[in-house]
Design an enzyme around this catalytic site. Structure first.
Site, short mmCIF file in Angstrom:
data_model
loop_
_atom_site.label_atom_id
_atom_site.label_comp_id
_atom_site.label_asym_id
_atom_site.label_seq_id
_atom_site.Cartn_x
_atom_site.Cartn_y
_atom_site.Cartn_z
N CYS A 74 0.79 -1.24 0.00
CA CYS A 74 0.00 0.00 0.00
C CYS A 74 0.82 1.29 0.00
CB CYS A 74 -0.94 0.02 1.20
SG CYS A 74 -2.18 -1.28 1.20
N HIS A 128 -1.17 6.33 2.01
CA HIS A 128 -1.40 5.34 3.07
C HIS A 128 -1.52 6.04 4.43
CE1 HIS A 128 -1.31 1.44 5.06
NE2 HIS A 128 -0.41 1.93 5.89
#
Length: 472
Positions: A74, A128
């Site tokens: 991510c 993120h």
């Protein structure tokens, strides 16, 4: 809603420095990101999946069938994508990687567009860490996980909340008979709809990033989306084993899933019953997100904004659903590094002849320069990718000859026909490698790196890979 954003907008503009005057008629960009999304959609030929809204978008634009992230995790994927910089041994490596720490002098896509005079805003999961490069947005990013003290796992059933709380990981899935906005992605869609309404009155173009968090673990979605599928009919991965002759380094323990309640902690496969439940949950989560995408795109149409808005829809990486015995991303295999990418230009919505499937290779460091070209903004020297506007204009146009994902010690080159992965130690010594011939083995089940007939292929791809490693 505009009033509460006014001072945040002014502060944001001051923080990114001099703002250029952009043509107020320049195209808007609606940038939709979906976490952990495989090309497991109806438009991609996976008819078991109910994804009518994303399928409709694909039919109205260009669907890229060979789009690869540059790192399958991510934080690193998002930081690389938003800076247009490739990951390397020191930059963009892990799920918590931040652009403002790993590349602190780099401009982000949204920061650069802010400087050019765009109104930029983020909701849901885009970077993120919501604090990553936060001052480069026109207004502060909005995240649903901050609502009412709710933790990012977002259980709504009382038995799960009571047993596991808001932070501790409970079961890997949940089906609750609730409205869509009881879970985060419904809240994100609601917020995006409000933000679009506000943006319509702006006297400047916008870059609006909407980040949905499903189908990321846990696979929590309203019951109506679980009811779209019959669990008894769900098929398991037909290659739930490591490829023959694959190096040990290709195996990992999919620790992300093991942390959830009810998943075996030892390195063994989940049961078939659990596998079906997990896949069921993943499918339900995809259909849930698809419905939210439909709401946002519907509002874009209703407000008359589609006529001047470029739409991007993409995942941040893929996810394995039992293939190779894996239940995660975090690998160099195609299931982790390949993800959907769909682009719709305003002109394509009314011109079906300009739409279709683009099979040429693209990688996610190419997104930044592509958006700059589409919005006619000045080029930026830091960018390491190249624009794929030619493929958007003509889906039959060729893509790249090779793309280059990487993960931890694994360096990867993928071409139209092959995928070569090489692992390197700290001193630069190659530790292992694997090669898959996608012409005959698209599921990557048999490593042919050491087979004599592939020696020339291995040498050629190795040389290209080393050249790329040395350049970034």
């Amino acid at each position: 809603m505009m009033k509460k954003y006014f001072w945040t907008l002014i502060v944001g503009l001051l923080s990114v420095g001099q703002v250029s005057a952009v043509d107020k008629n320049a195209p808007n960009v609606l940038f939709i990101m979906v976490d952990d999304l495989r090309p497991e959609l109806g438009a991609y030929g996976k008819t078991v999946i109910k994804s009518p809204n994303i399928d409709k978008l694909a039919n109205e634009g260009v669907m890229f069938t060979n789009a690869y992230v540059n790192v399958p995790v991510c934080g690193a994927s998002r930081a690389s994508m938003m800076t247009g910089l490739r990951p390397n041994k020191k930059r963009f490596r892990t799920f918590y990687a931040r652009a403002d720490e790993d590349a602190e002098n780099a401009k982000t896509l949204f920061g650069y567009l802010t400087e050019q005079g765009y109104h930029t805003q983020s909701m849901g999961k885009i970077m993120h860490d919501a604090g990553d490069s936060v001052s480069q947005w026109s207004i502060a990013p909005w995240k649903s996980s901050s609502i009412g003290g709710m933790g990012h796992r977002n259980y709504v059933l009382e038995e799960n909340i009571a047993r596991f709380g808001r932070v501790k990981k409970g079961p890997p899935f949940e089906s609750a008979d609730v409205e869509d906005n009881a879970y985060f992605d419904g809240m994100i869609a609601d917020h995006a709809i409000e933000a679009l309404s506000d943006a319509k009155s702006l006297d400047q173009p916008f870059f609006m990033a909407v980040g949905f968090v499903k189908p990321h673990l846990p696979f929590n979605a309203p019951k109506r989306y679980w009811d779209l599928y019959n669990e008894r009919d769900i098929e398991l991965a037909d290659n739930p084993f490591q490829p023959t002759n694959a190096p040990v380094r290709a195996v990992h323990g999919w620790g992300e899933l093991r942390k959830f309640d009810g998943i075996p902690k030892k390195p063994k496969l989940v049961s078939d019953d659990m596998a079906r439940k997990l896949i069921h949950g993943y499918y339900a989560s995809v259909s849930y997100v698809d419905a939210q995408v439909g709401k946002v795109l519907g509002e874009l149409d209703a407000l008359g904004l589609s006529d001047n808005t470029i739409v991007f829809l993409l995942g941040d990486h893929g996810w394995s659903l039992g293939e190779h015995g894996l239940w995660a991303k975090h690998s160099p295999f195609d299931h982790a590094t390949k993800t959907p990418l769909i682009v719709r230009l305003p002109s394509q919505k009314e011109n079906p002849a300009a739409t279709g499937a683009a099979h040429g290779l693209v990688e996610f460091v190419d997104i930044f320069p592509t958006i700059l070209e589409l919005t006619k903004q000045p080029k930026l020297d830091q960018l390491q990718g190249s624009s794929f506007v030619a493929q958007i204009r003509d889906p039959k146009a060729p893509g790249k000859t090779a793309v280059f994902p990487r993960y931890q010690l694994a360096e990867v080159i993928k071409t139209e026909d092959y995928a070569l992965t090489e692992w390197y130690g700290k001193q630069g010594k190659m530790l292992a490698r694997m090669l898959y011939d996608h012409r005959v083995d698209p599921e990557e089940t048999h490593n042919v790196a050491e087979e004599p007939e592939y020696s020339d292929v291995v040498e050629d791809l190795h040389n290209q890979l080393v050249a790329m490693m040395e350049s970034r």
